[in-house]
Design an enzyme around this catalytic site. Structure first.
Site, short mmCIF file in Angstrom:
data_model
loop_
_atom_site.label_atom_id
_atom_site.label_comp_id
_atom_site.label_asym_id
_atom_site.label_seq_id
_atom_site.Cartn_x
_atom_site.Cartn_y
_atom_site.Cartn_z
N ARG A 233 81.22 14.88 37.50
CA ARG A 233 81.22 16.30 37.77
C ARG A 233 79.85 16.72 38.27
O ARG A 233 78.82 16.19 37.82
CB ARG A 233 81.56 17.12 36.51
N GLU A 262 81.67 23.52 44.54
CA GLU A 262 82.52 22.80 45.48
C GLU A 262 83.44 23.76 46.22
O GLU A 262 84.16 24.53 45.58
CB GLU A 262 83.34 21.74 44.73
N HIS A 281 84.68 14.95 46.82
CA HIS A 281 85.43 14.80 45.57
C HIS A 281 86.72 13.99 45.81
O HIS A 281 87.83 14.43 45.46
CB HIS A 281 85.77 16.18 45.00
#
Length: 314
Positions: A233, A262, A281
């Protein structure tokens, strides 16, 4: 039964849900908070990925909600305490993407070690620069793990198969747990992992204990040519500190699949660096892992809606 899916999902799970429920699938719904809250008024199940913020306000607007499904494993975007207070179970795709993440980490290590990022462009430009693109073997190098869950253990087995030295730190692991006793991973202190490793890979959840786990002090303990890999993360690594460290140490390298925000802002300073590999991601996103995730979460949501306890609930 009404099911609302607010983010990207694969068709296998959606089709399974449609056999038993009225399904609303709007993969961009998470971007429109007002419409999201309206859509949940009659929902009995909510399925999200990592962008939908499932907080007290959202749960208040979903009075009929019986279960929350998470298309993945990280739960930091879900207020678990608020869900528990309303007796709403949260189910997730436990281990469904573990292979994909471990393969991503290993593939980026191999790519970085063989300088494969720019070599194609060089050849296409008419060059035949074999000296510049002479790489290094990973055999004999040390990969250090911060966090030794399912992903870490699967990655450790693959790294050992390549002849890498595998060390790790996890405060919740005992000396004879599987990772140390069976996989052959060597236990180290947090500081020792930072100091010894050529590659450092992070596999911890984001919470108040892991926020800014890697900052200026930790970075300065690492080897001069270390490669830092974060697939967990954003926020676990302090991004301003990382930028400063990479800027001052061009032999270091960072592989970042996650960011604190993000998507990150277009003017993010780390975009200006050469010693980084950045991906959106996707470490856990393969066709196989997402098919598994989609079906698994659909099945567990249906179990809960039918009064059966899921094996993957919190």
């Amino acid at each position: 039964m009404k099911v609302v899916i607010t983010e990207m999902n694969w068709p296998e799970g959606i089709n399974l849900l449609k056999q038993h429920a009225d399904v609303t699938y709007e993969p961009s719904l998470w971007k429109d908070r007002e419409q999201l809250l309206v859509s949940l008024e009659k929902a009995e199940a909510l399925i999200v990925r990592n962008q939908t913020q499932v907080d007290e306000e959202l749960l208040t607007h979903a009075p009929n909600l019986k279960v929350i499904g998470r298309l993945g494993v990280g739960l930091d975007n879900i207020d678990l305490e608020a869900a528990r207070s309303k007796e709403i179970p949260v189910v997730f795709a436990r281990n469904a993407n573990a292979i994909s993440v471990s393969e991503y980490v290993l593939s980026t290590i191999l790519m970085k070690s063989r300088n494969l990022f720019d070599v194609t462009a060089s050849v296409k430009a008419g060059k035949w620069d074999r000296r510049t693109y002479t790489g290094e073997e990973v055999f004999g190098k040390t990969i250090g793990f911060i966090g030794l869950g399912e992903i870490g253990m699967r990655l450790a087995r693959r790294a050992k198969a390549l002849g890498m030295n595998v060390v790790g730190y996890d405060p919740f692991m005992a000396p004879f747990d599987y990772a140390f006793h069976e996989v052959g991973l060597e236990s180290r202190s947090f500081e020792n992992v930072l100091e010894e490793s050529n590659f450092i890979t992070l596999h911890v959840p984001f919470n108040k204990h892991t926020e800014n786990l890697i900052g200026e002090n930790e970075l300065n303990k690492m080897k001069e040519n270390v490669t830092i890999i974060n697939t967990s993360r954003g926020g676990i690594i302090n991004e301003p500190d990382l930028y400063s460290f990479l800027s001052a140490n061009p032999k270091t390298f960072a592989i970042l699949d996650v960011f604190q925000q993000e998507p990150p802002a277009k003017e993010h300073p780390i975009f200006n660096l050469e010693n980084v590999l950045l991906t959106p991601h996707i470490s856990g996103l393969t066709e196989q892992s997402q098919q598994r995730t989609s079906i698994m979460v659909a099945e567990e949501v249906l179990h809960e809606l039918n009064g059966q306890k899921s094996l993957c609930r919190v």
